[in-house]
Scaffold this motif. Structure first.
Motif, short mmCIF file in Angstrom:
data_model
loop_
_atom_site.label_atom_id
_atom_site.label_comp_id
_atom_site.label_asym_id
_atom_site.label_seq_id
_atom_site.Cartn_x
_atom_site.Cartn_y
_atom_site.Cartn_z
N LYS A 1 19.39 103.14 44.67
CA LYS A 1 18.87 102.88 43.30
C LYS A 1 18.64 101.39 43.08
O LYS A 1 17.62 101.00 42.51
N LYS B 1 24.52 112.98 34.45
CA LYS B 1 24.94 112.21 33.27
C LYS B 1 24.16 112.50 32.00
O LYS B 1 24.28 111.76 31.02
N GLN C 1 31.84 112.44 37.36
CA GLN C 1 30.79 112.05 36.42
C GLN C 1 30.87 113.05 35.25
O GLN C 1 31.60 114.04 35.33
N TYR D 1 18.66 110.53 40.89
CA TYR D 1 18.47 109.89 39.59
C TYR D 1 17.19 110.31 38.90
O TYR D 1 16.20 110.64 39.57
C1 LMR Z 1 28.55 107.96 39.83
O1 LMR Z 1 28.82 107.77 38.64
O2 LMR Z 1 29.39 108.28 40.67
C2 LMR Z 1 27.13 107.77 40.27
O3 LMR Z 1 26.29 108.52 39.45
C3 LMR Z 1 26.74 106.34 40.19
C4 LMR Z 1 25.29 106.19 40.50
O4 LMR Z 1 24.53 105.82 39.61
O5 LMR Z 1 24.93 106.42 41.67
#
Ligand code: LMR
Length: 334
Positions: free
Chosen positions: A41, A94, A172, A237
């Motif tokens: 990312k 998320k 998460q 993502y």
């Molecule tokens: C996490 O919170 O473990 C991942 O989503 C972090 C990420 O953005 O890769």
């Protein structure tokens, strides 16, 4: 009268309304994220910055804020909706707190055998449909970026489902992930990504699941004795932008940014596997954490133990969505 005119023009300048001056000042895109720059990312964001600034000939400036320097997981979504930042790339796991549960379908254990299958889903009708759900929240979904497959880590060897019993795992904010750990008899605890290292170090939690690149760049392997290579789930993502900001952009600039996003996505998604492979090699080299490989049989036992998650998820995200996902995933393998 004159002082009123001066005061008004100062106010206009402060608001960025003054004609010629604002024509020259670039449009700023604040792109906030929670991982290190040296990750799939992080590199995607840097690539987008480079291309966006190039294609708009400097009319747009992208400021990338990595490693939760601006906001942590939950706050960054609120900041995007308020317009304090313009762009983010949260993981699929998320979006629940925003009131959008559907992206959690990507969290179902063992739902994706490989990235080719994933691509089929994200680039197909379901991928588009999921992005559209964001509109109602004042958010525009622009792209899907890969990270990779998740591994399990702890200070004890995790081989059979029984090993997970009573272990406190950082997760998460996805309820599907919560159900996954509950199915294993573990104690899942939602926590921001930026707090994981310290929580592992101080024993607030015993373990976590993540990709090799996230484990390595956050130094989690230095505070976890064992990492089991399970590849049981996926982290990817959704690149999102504040909808009003995006819709209000001049059309030519939006087109140039769309092109930059498309190319940054292609770039990032061809690099992500390598980022994770390299991170795994570095972790091995460090000798700080023992890497446990499961046999096909052991992995199958893990898969079976997590199967109840599908039923639990159906009540949250709906069986039709799971079926649609499985159907599109299946078409990838044919
Ligand atoms: C996490 O919170 O473990 C991942 O989503 C972090 C990420 O953005 O890769």
């Amino acid at each position: 009268m004159r002082s009123f005119a001066i005061a008004a023009s100062i106010a206009a300048l402060a608001l960025g309304l003054a004609g010629p001056a604002s024509a020259q000042s670039p449009i700023i895109i604040k792109f906030s994220h929670v991982v290190a720059t040296d990750t799939p990312k992080g590199k995607g964001a840097e690539k987008f910055k480079e291309l966006a600034e190039k294609y708009t000939a400097g009319k747009v400036k992208v400021e990338v804020y990595p490693n939760s320097t601006l906001y942590k997981d939950k706050e960054e979504l609120e900041a995007l909706q308020l317009g304090s930042v313009q762009m983010l790339a949260p993981s699929n796991s998320k979006f629940g707190p925003l009131g959008i549960r559907e992206f959690e379908v990507f969290d179902l254990p063992y739902i994706l055998p490989d990235i080719k299958t994933l691509r089929k889903v994200t680039e197909g009708p379901l991928g588009t449909k999921l992005l559209k759900l964001l509109d109602a929240k004042g958010i525009t979904g622009l792209a899907y970026w890969d990270n990779g497959f998740k591994q399990m880590s702890a200070n004890k060897k995790l081989i059979t489902p029984a090993d997970y019993q009573g272990v406190k795992f950082r997760i998460q904010s996805s309820r599907v992930i919560q159900a996954q750990f509950k199915a294993l008899g573990s104690l899942p605890q939602v926590m921001a990504f930026s707090e994981v290292y310290q929580a592992l170090q101080t024993g607030v939690v015993d373990g976590q699941e993540n990709t090799w690149s996230n484990i390595y760049t956050q130094k989690m392997h230095e505070v976890q004795k064992y990492i089991t290579e399970t590849n049981h789930g996926y982290i990817g993502y959704v690149v999102i932008v504040n909808k009003k900001f995006w819709d209000d952009l001049p059309a030519d600039i939006r087109d140039q940014l769309t092109k930059a996003m498309k190319e940054a996505t292609e770039f990032g998604n061809t690099q992500s596997q390598k980022e994770n492979d390299d991170a795994l090699a570095e972790i091995k080299k460090s000798g700080k954490s023992e890497i446990i490989k499961l046999t096909a049989e052991q992995n199958e036992v893990m898969r079976k133990a997590m199967e109840p998650v599908y039923k639990d998820a159906a009540s949250r995200i709906g069986q039709p969505l799971i079926d649609e996902f499985l159907k599109e995933a299946k078409s990838a393998t044919n």
